[in-house]
Design an enzyme around this catalytic site. Structure first.
Site, PDB file in Angstrom:
ATOM      1  N   TYR A   1     -36.969 -28.378 -53.175  1.00  7.84           N
ATOM      2  CA  TYR A   1     -35.724 -27.734 -52.778  1.00  7.84           C
ATOM      3  C   TYR A   1     -34.545 -28.678 -53.029  1.00  7.84           C
ATOM      4  O   TYR A   1     -34.711 -29.897 -53.143  1.00  7.84           O
ATOM      5  CB  TYR A   1     -35.734 -27.415 -51.288  1.00  7.84           C
ATOM      6  CG  TYR A   1     -36.571 -26.238 -50.855  1.00  7.84           C
ATOM      7  CD1 TYR A   1     -36.338 -24.963 -51.354  1.00  7.84           C
ATOM      8  CD2 TYR A   1     -37.562 -26.391 -49.891  1.00  7.84           C
ATOM      9  CE1 TYR A   1     -37.081 -23.878 -50.919  1.00  7.84           C
ATOM     10  CE2 TYR A   1     -38.309 -25.311 -49.445  1.00  7.84           C
ATOM     11  CZ  TYR A   1     -38.065 -24.056 -49.964  1.00  7.84           C
ATOM     12  OH  TYR A   1     -38.799 -22.988 -49.521  1.00  7.84           O
TER      13      TYR A   1
ATOM     14  N   GLU B   1     -37.361 -25.422 -42.860  1.00  7.84           N
ATOM     15  CA  GLU B   1     -37.305 -26.046 -41.539  1.00  7.84           C
ATOM     16  C   GLU B   1     -36.225 -27.128 -41.505  1.00  7.84           C
ATOM     17  O   GLU B   1     -36.355 -28.143 -40.829  1.00  7.84           O
ATOM     18  CB  GLU B   1     -38.667 -26.627 -41.117  1.00  7.84           C
ATOM     19  CG  GLU B   1     -39.714 -25.591 -40.839  1.00  7.84           C
ATOM     20  CD  GLU B   1     -40.246 -24.918 -42.097  1.00  7.84           C
ATOM     21  OE1 GLU B   1     -40.057 -23.695 -42.238  1.00  7.84           O
ATOM     22  OE2 GLU B   1     -40.838 -25.606 -42.945  1.00  7.84           O
TER      23      GLU B   1
ATOM     24  N   ASN C   1     -34.254 -17.758 -51.613  1.00  7.97           N
ATOM     25  CA  ASN C   1     -35.547 -18.177 -51.056  1.00  7.97           C
ATOM     26  C   ASN C   1     -36.006 -17.165 -50.013  1.00  7.97           C
ATOM     27  O   ASN C   1     -35.324 -16.961 -49.011  1.00  7.97           O
ATOM     28  CB  ASN C   1     -35.430 -19.557 -50.395  1.00  7.97           C
ATOM     29  CG  ASN C   1     -36.773 -20.083 -49.927  1.00  7.97           C
ATOM     30  OD1 ASN C   1     -37.618 -20.444 -50.744  1.00  7.97           O
ATOM     31  ND2 ASN C   1     -36.980 -20.109 -48.625  1.00  7.97           N
ATOM     32  N   GLU C   2     -37.125 -16.521 -50.276  1.00 15.03           N
ATOM     33  CA  GLU C   2     -37.693 -15.539 -49.348  1.00 15.03           C
ATOM     34  C   GLU C   2     -36.619 -14.570 -48.843  1.00 15.03           C
ATOM     35  O   GLU C   2     -36.527 -14.280 -47.651  1.00 15.03           O
ATOM     36  CB  GLU C   2     -38.377 -16.257 -48.180  1.00 15.03           C
ATOM     37  CG  GLU C   2     -39.588 -17.084 -48.605  1.00 15.03           C
ATOM     38  CD  GLU C   2     -40.310 -17.750 -47.454  1.00 15.03           C
ATOM     39  OE1 GLU C   2     -41.518 -17.921 -47.543  1.00 15.03           O
ATOM     40  OE2 GLU C   2     -39.628 -18.108 -46.459  1.00 15.03           O
TER      41      GLU C   2
ATOM     42  N   GLU D   1     -46.108 -20.790 -52.312  1.00  8.36           N
ATOM     43  CA  GLU D   1     -46.251 -21.612 -51.107  1.00  8.36           C
ATOM     44  C   GLU D   1     -47.635 -21.350 -50.521  1.00  8.36           C
ATOM     45  O   GLU D   1     -47.820 -20.438 -49.724  1.00  8.36           O
ATOM     46  CB  GLU D   1     -45.171 -21.300 -50.063  1.00  8.36           C
ATOM     47  CG  GLU D   1     -43.771 -21.713 -50.452  1.00  8.36           C
ATOM     48  CD  GLU D   1     -42.773 -21.499 -49.313  1.00  8.36           C
ATOM     49  OE1 GLU D   1     -43.210 -21.186 -48.178  1.00  8.36           O
ATOM     50  OE2 GLU D   1     -41.566 -21.630 -49.553  1.00  8.36           O
TER      51      GLU D   1
ATOM     52  N   TYR E   1     -46.587 -31.930 -41.162  1.00  8.23           N
ATOM     53  CA  TYR E   1     -47.096 -30.668 -41.711  1.00  8.23           C
ATOM     54  C   TYR E   1     -48.617 -30.661 -41.885  1.00  8.23           C
ATOM     55  O   TYR E   1     -49.164 -29.737 -42.460  1.00  8.23           O
ATOM     56  CB  TYR E   1     -46.409 -30.362 -43.050  1.00  8.23           C
ATOM     57  CG  TYR E   1     -46.196 -28.884 -43.295  1.00  8.23           C
ATOM     58  CD1 TYR E   1     -45.087 -28.236 -42.769  1.00  8.23           C
ATOM     59  CD2 TYR E   1     -47.093 -28.140 -44.041  1.00  8.23           C
ATOM     60  CE1 TYR E   1     -44.879 -26.884 -42.990  1.00  8.23           C
ATOM     61  CE2 TYR E   1     -46.889 -26.777 -44.259  1.00  8.23           C
ATOM     62  CZ  TYR E   1     -45.785 -26.166 -43.736  1.00  8.23           C
ATOM     63  OH  TYR E   1     -45.579 -24.813 -43.951  1.00  8.23           O
TER      64      TYR E   1
END
EC number: 3.2.1.23
Length: 647
Positions: free
Chosen positions: A84, A130, A188-189, A269, A334
């Site tokens: 990103y 996030e 994005n999404e 993803e 993560y």
């Protein structure tokens, strides 16, 4: 200079090839990366190609460690990385652009290129990740009615200016121009967002094409449901899906096939773990489950991106939040194949074994996990309370206002703002203070009257608080921005006191608002200074009515031991007996600590911020409770350990 003998005739094509090679352009002009719809695959330079990539966020990893992390990804068998670009990381103020140091995104991409890794670029403008406000800059909210991620003219003007800065930097790095970028994601999404604004997507496609050209593949990513893809993609954008180990692979790709009947199957993803929230257990995905699912994906011929391959750290104030309001911690570990600190895990080797079944992996040694060192305990002493330090925290002075102002209204986008007024009535008998007509505390407020802590107001839990004080007493409310919402319809997340404060039905007025520049204070007044003896040893009130302290800065120093080779090394800092706050080392903002809430108990300290040439400064802003008092100053310590604690 290339010399071609005039007496030797050459076919025109051969001559052009020689000239092109001499000028370093022939190989570039022949580089292609295309969709092969007829055989459901990519073609790289005319040859079938499938990527197995991993997500890495350069903005969560110190530049010092970029090469180490990228090389470990390469040695795992990945042939690409996915990344990103957070807008707010590069344009903190309108028109103020930062692309150096840890923000040098071009260098990061070039480094991946030098290591033989291709790049899947996701430049937003919204990224989720996030990350605070999903990468959108908070200054957009200065226009309070703005509709983010839509064709709102105010939003589009700002987006257009940003893309005109970022995308021209990316164009020379496209694969067909000699760089590593093979595909570029638009938004994005977007299908997960309420707006479903096709005009906005068309605008983005037009600007991406204008800056990047017509040859690069533009794509979208959405959750594997028809509803999400319906609003998330557009003609001329290749639709991909994202899903984790809990999804049915066949069903997920059937959704993609409804929007892309032909072309490569892509999971953009594939989740190796999951995000954390303060107060919740650490999220994990079992290694065996992940490895089996990856095998099944690759066996179908799918292109896969492992999200995340390394998570990294939400340094400073960069963490995001979800709704209902749940902020993410400083660690973005993560449960990824590479840990937050870049260490090799069992998951790393398990995935490498799976990848090796489908493609060659590089030979040679894998870079080892970086060594860690336990520097031990360090004593801290009080510097000043926030109220005592206002002169240096707010050097330009406060803002006067009849009613409270938000963070953006005083151009304070992160950190803390102190709101001050006086009690309009006697509160010798406790009276409730609350935000009306709705709970407008964003996100956590530390309340005191005449220097006596009263308690905490919270966005979710503590919405009212009984306070004591005489009429005319000074009421201080220190508000902490704990991270903006990064996903969903409520990303226009205003901070501060966003509605009026009321005591016993009386609206409080005549506020003095102090935007606090903690970064400048730490750099200019605390970094390099000896621990102070001024003031009390802590900020505790003498009142027995509360265990809280006034928000207080503590400082200390430690030196790297001599005679030990290869120091400094990475370490982790923990806070035994402390409650909640912020920590800096040598002026670098490590992020938030909150061991009383968890799951994160330690903060990662990369060795590049430490020094052996002088004592290392530690500055702590404790907001709620410190373990030391006037009688027990020896308890006011932090500790450096060699193992992270997150549970």
């Amino acid at each position: 200079m290339l010399r071609v003998p005039l007496c030797t005739p050459l076919p025109l094509l051969a001559l052009l090839q020689l000239l092109g090679a001499a000028h370093g352009i022939y190989n570039v002009t022949q580089r292609t990366f295309k969709l092969d719809y007829s055989r459901d695959r990519f073609l790289k330079d005319g040859q079938p190609f499938r990527y197995i990539s991993g997500s890495i966020h350069y903005f969560r990893i110190p530049r010092f460690y970029w090469e180490d992390r990228l090389l470990k990804m390469k040695m795992a068998g990945l042939n690409a990385i996915q990344m990103y670009v957070p807008w707010n990381f590069h344009e903190p103020q309108p028109g103020q652009y930062e692309f150096s140091g840890d923000r040098d995104v071009e260098h990061f991409i070039q480094l991946a290129h030098e290591l033989g890794l291709l790049v899947i670029l996701r430049p937003g403008p919204y990224i989720c990740a996030e990350w605070d406000m999903g990468g959108l800059p908070a200054w957009l909210l200065e226009k309070q009615s703005i509709v983010l991620r839509s064709s709102d003219p105010d939003y589009l003007v700002a987006v257009d200016k940003w893309l005109a800065v970022l995308l021209p930097k990316m164009k020379p790095l496209l694969y067909q121009n000699g760089g590593p970028i093979i595909t570029v994601q638009v938004e994005n999404e977007y299908g997960s967002y309420f707006a479903c604004d096709y005009d906005y997507l068309r605008f983005l496609v037009h600007r991406f094409r204008y800056h990047l050209g017509n040859d690069v593949i533009l794509f979208t990513t959405d959750g594997a449901s028809e509803k999400m893809l319906k609003c998330g993609t557009l003609q001329d954008l290749y639709a991909t899906v994202d899903f984790g180990t809990g999804n049915n692979i066949t069903q997920a790709f059937l959704v993609q096939r409804k929007f892309e009947p032909k072309g490569p199957l892509i999971n953009s993803e594939f989740y190796t773990g999951w995000l954390d929230h303060w107060g919740k257990p650490h999220s994990t995905v079992k290694t065996k489950t992940l490895a089996t699912s990856l095998y099944n994906l690759l066996a179908r011929g799918a292109n896969v991106n492992l999200y995340m391959f390394i998570g990294g750290t939400n340094f400073a104030y960069w963490n995001g939040a979800n709704t209902p309001y749940e902020p993410q911690p400083t660690s973005y570990d993560y449960d990824a194949p590479l840990s937050e600190a870049g260490d090799l895990t069992k998951k790393y080797f398990a995935l490498r074994e799976v990848i090796q079944m489908f493609k060659e992996v590089p030979e040679g040694p894998i870079p080892p996990s970086t060594p860690k060192f336990a520097y031990g305990k360090v004593a801290l002493r009080k510097f000043k309370t926030v109220a005592e330090a206002l002169g240096i925290l707010c050097p330009n002075g406060p803002v006067k206002s009849l009613y409270p102002l938000t963070f953006t209204q005083v151009k304070q986008y992160f950190g803390y703002v102190l709101y001050r007024t006086t009690l309009p009535q006697d509160c010798s008998n406790p009276k409730p203070i609350f935000s009306s007509p709705f709970n407008g505390v964003r996100d956590r407020a530390y309340v005191s009257v005449d220097g006596v802590p009263q308690g905490i107001l919270d966005r979710n839990l503590m919405t009212a608080l009984n306070i004591r004080g005489k009429a005319g007493a000074t009421l201080d409310i220190l508000v902490e921005n704990m991270g903006r919402v990064n996903y969903g319809r409520f990303i226009n997340d205003f901070k501060g006191l966003i509605s009026n404060m009321t005591i016993n039905s009386t609206v409080l007025t005549n506020w003095t608002v102090f935007p606090l520049n903690t970064e400048a204070m730490v750099r200019n007044h605390l970094w390099g200074r000896e621990a102070s003896d001024e003031g009390h040893l802590d900020g505790r009130s003498t009142s027995n009515s509360s265990d809280l302290i006034l928000p207080t800065f503590y400082v200390g120093n430690f030196s790297i031991p001599s005679g030990i080779p290869d120091l400094p090394q990475d370490t982790f800092i923990q806070f035994p007996g402390w409650s909640k706050g912020q920590v800096w080392i040598n002026g670098f903002n490590l992020g938030r600590y909150w061991p009383t809430m968890g799951p994160q108990k330690t903060l990662f300290v990369p060795r590049n911020i430490l020094t052996t040439s002088a004592p290392n400064n530690i500055t702590v802003l404790e907001l709620e409770f410190a373990p030391c008092s006037e009688g027990t100053p020896e308890l006011c310590t932090v500790e450096f350990v060699d193992t992270p604690v997150i549970s």
